[in-house]
Write a protein that holds these residues in place. Structure first.
Motif, PDB file in Angstrom:
ATOM      1  N   PRO A   1      95.750  -7.641  72.841  1.00  0.00           N
ATOM      2  CA  PRO A   1      96.078  -7.169  71.496  1.00  0.00           C
ATOM      3  C   PRO A   1      97.463  -7.599  71.012  1.00  0.00           C
ATOM      4  O   PRO A   1      98.412  -7.672  71.790  1.00  0.00           O
ATOM      5  CB  PRO A   1      96.000  -5.647  71.621  1.00  0.00           C
ATOM      6  N   CYS A   2      97.542  -7.879  69.719  1.00  0.00           N
ATOM      7  CA  CYS A   2      98.829  -8.126  69.069  1.00  0.00           C
ATOM      8  C   CYS A   2      99.218  -6.915  68.243  1.00  0.00           C
ATOM      9  O   CYS A   2     100.367  -6.796  67.819  1.00  0.00           O
ATOM     10  CB  CYS A   2      98.783  -9.377  68.201  1.00  0.00           C
ATOM     11  N   ALA A   3      98.263  -6.007  68.011  1.00  0.00           N
ATOM     12  CA  ALA A   3      98.556  -4.787  67.273  1.00  0.00           C
ATOM     13  C   ALA A   3      97.719  -3.642  67.819  1.00  0.00           C
ATOM     14  O   ALA A   3      96.551  -3.820  68.162  1.00  0.00           O
ATOM     15  CB  ALA A   3      98.281  -4.979  65.779  1.00  0.00           C
ATOM     16  N   LEU A   4      98.359  -2.495  67.900  1.00  0.00           N
ATOM     17  CA  LEU A   4      97.693  -1.262  68.289  1.00  0.00           C
ATOM     18  C   LEU A   4      97.828  -0.297  67.123  1.00  0.00           C
ATOM     19  O   LEU A   4      98.924  -0.115  66.592  1.00  0.00           O
ATOM     20  CB  LEU A   4      98.350  -0.653  69.528  1.00  0.00           C
TER      21      LEU A   4
ATOM     22  N   ARG B   1     107.843   1.440  75.280  1.00  0.00           N
ATOM     23  CA  ARG B   1     107.335   1.111  76.622  1.00  0.00           C
ATOM     24  C   ARG B   1     106.859  -0.345  76.694  1.00  0.00           C
ATOM     25  O   ARG B   1     107.085  -1.036  77.681  1.00  0.00           O
ATOM     26  CB  ARG B   1     106.192   2.072  76.965  1.00  0.00           C
ATOM     27  N   LEU B   2     106.197  -0.797  75.621  1.00  0.00           N
ATOM     28  CA  LEU B   2     105.659  -2.159  75.595  1.00  0.00           C
ATOM     29  C   LEU B   2     106.696  -3.196  75.173  1.00  0.00           C
ATOM     30  O   LEU B   2     106.473  -4.394  75.348  1.00  0.00           O
ATOM     31  CB  LEU B   2     104.472  -2.229  74.622  1.00  0.00           C
ATOM     32  N   GLY B   3     107.791  -2.741  74.544  1.00  0.00           N
ATOM     33  CA  GLY B   3     108.764  -3.671  73.986  1.00  0.00           C
ATOM     34  C   GLY B   3     108.258  -4.297  72.686  1.00  0.00           C
ATOM     35  O   GLY B   3     108.624  -5.415  72.332  1.00  0.00           O
ATOM     36  N   TRP B   4     107.393  -3.569  71.970  1.00  0.00           N
ATOM     37  CA  TRP B   4     106.821  -4.034  70.715  1.00  0.00           C
ATOM     38  C   TRP B   4     107.511  -3.329  69.551  1.00  0.00           C
ATOM     39  O   TRP B   4     108.195  -2.329  69.732  1.00  0.00           O
ATOM     40  CB  TRP B   4     105.333  -3.720  70.647  1.00  0.00           C
ATOM     41  N   ARG B   5     107.306  -3.814  68.339  1.00  0.00           N
ATOM     42  CA  ARG B   5     107.833  -3.184  67.133  1.00  0.00           C
ATOM     43  C   ARG B   5     106.970  -1.975  66.781  1.00  0.00           C
ATOM     44  O   ARG B   5     105.750  -1.996  66.951  1.00  0.00           O
ATOM     45  CB  ARG B   5     107.820  -4.192  65.979  1.00  0.00           C
ATOM     46  N   TYR B   6     107.618  -0.936  66.267  1.00  0.00           N
ATOM     47  CA  TYR B   6     106.913   0.253  65.797  1.00  0.00           C
ATOM     48  C   TYR B   6     106.911   0.266  64.275  1.00  0.00           C
ATOM     49  O   TYR B   6     107.922  -0.021  63.643  1.00  0.00           O
ATOM     50  CB  TYR B   6     107.590   1.532  66.318  1.00  0.00           C
ATOM     51  N   GLU B   7     105.759   0.592  63.689  1.00  0.00           N
ATOM     52  CA  GLU B   7     105.637   0.752  62.244  1.00  0.00           C
ATOM     53  C   GLU B   7     104.945   2.090  61.964  1.00  0.00           C
ATOM     54  O   GLU B   7     103.905   2.377  62.554  1.00  0.00           O
ATOM     55  CB  GLU B   7     104.788  -0.372  61.623  1.00  0.00           C
ATOM     56  N   ASP B   8     105.506   2.865  61.057  1.00  0.00           N
ATOM     57  CA  ASP B   8     104.856   4.090  60.614  1.00  0.00           C
ATOM     58  C   ASP B   8     103.989   3.742  59.411  1.00  0.00           C
ATOM     59  O   ASP B   8     104.509   3.303  58.378  1.00  0.00           O
ATOM     60  CB  ASP B   8     105.906   5.141  60.238  1.00  0.00           C
ATOM     61  N   GLY B   9     102.690   3.912  59.548  1.00  0.00           N
ATOM     62  CA  GLY B   9     101.772   3.585  58.464  1.00  0.00           C
ATOM     63  C   GLY B   9     102.084   4.315  57.173  1.00  0.00           C
ATOM     64  O   GLY B   9     101.780   3.823  56.086  1.00  0.00           O
ATOM     65  N   ASP B  10     102.718   5.490  57.273  1.00  0.00           N
ATOM     66  CA  ASP B  10     103.045   6.246  56.067  1.00  0.00           C
ATOM     67  C   ASP B  10     103.954   5.462  55.122  1.00  0.00           C
ATOM     68  O   ASP B  10     103.910   5.652  53.922  1.00  0.00           O
ATOM     69  CB  ASP B  10     103.711   7.577  56.424  1.00  0.00           C
ATOM     70  N   LYS B  11     104.772   4.570  55.674  1.00  0.00           N
ATOM     71  CA  LYS B  11     105.705   3.836  54.804  1.00  0.00           C
ATOM     72  C   LYS B  11     104.978   2.842  53.894  1.00  0.00           C
ATOM     73  O   LYS B  11     105.566   2.342  52.945  1.00  0.00           O
ATOM     74  CB  LYS B  11     106.785   3.138  55.631  1.00  0.00           C
TER      75      LYS B  11
END
Length: 174
Positions: A7-10, A30-40
């Motif tokens: 996966p490239c996105a969860l 934990r994964l070292g990935w970027r976090y995005e809040d869908g609410d934004k």
């Protein structure tokens, strides 16, 4: 790994109060990935409706979901990786987000209405009034088997939930 892409996105999904932002944020670290809040990605009109205690209609949600799907496509095309918190309560919503991609995985945070109502009662500064929880549970369509979702119970510690998700991810590891 077979014919599935890593996966490239969860997309971490669930009703309000299920812990999407917390779990997605910790998982991203934990994964070292970027976090995005869908609410934004919500237009201001959606935030205003929710703040007034009015449930969103599907018509309200389509532009929001398409904006998140576009961010997923951009992320994957750029060979980046992201964990996105998004309610994604209906199959139709998840279909827009995933749109047939094998490299996007859904993570369903599963909890009882009683547990989540207790969590919402203790929250401050969030625009989702607890009165909308009943509406969210009526709307919720848990992921079907063909969606290849990872379902985790939320009646555990954040660390245990993240460990559970991590152990079920099919990631390319060096």
């Amino acid at each position: 790994m077979g014919d599935r892409e890593s996966p490239c996105a969860l997309v971490v999904m669930g009703v309000s109060g299920s812990g999407k932002s917390t779990i997605a944020g910790r998982l991203a670290v934990r994964l070292g990935w970027r976090y995005e809040d869908g609410d934004k990605f919500h237009p201001a009109s959606n935030v205003a409706k929710m703040s007034a205690g009015q449930p969103l209609t599907d018509e309200d949600r389509w532009p929001w979901l398409r904006a998140i799907a576009a961010e997923i496509d951009r992320t994957c095309a750029a060979h980046e990786r992201a964990v996105i918190a998004c309610s994604a309560l209906k199959r139709a919503y998840r279909d827009i987000l995933v749109h047939g991609r094998d490299d996007v995985r859904i993570i369903f945070l599963d909890g009882t209405q009683h547990l989540i109502a207790a969590r919402l009662a203790s929250r401050r500064g969030h625009f989702m009034p607890s009165g909308l929880l009943t509406s969210q549970f009526r709307t919720l369509e848990p992921p079907a088997a063909d969606e290849r979702a990872i379902t985790v119970a939320i009646d555990r510690t954040v660390e245990t939930i993240v460990d559970n998700i991590f152990s079920q991810l099919d990631l390319d590891r060096p």
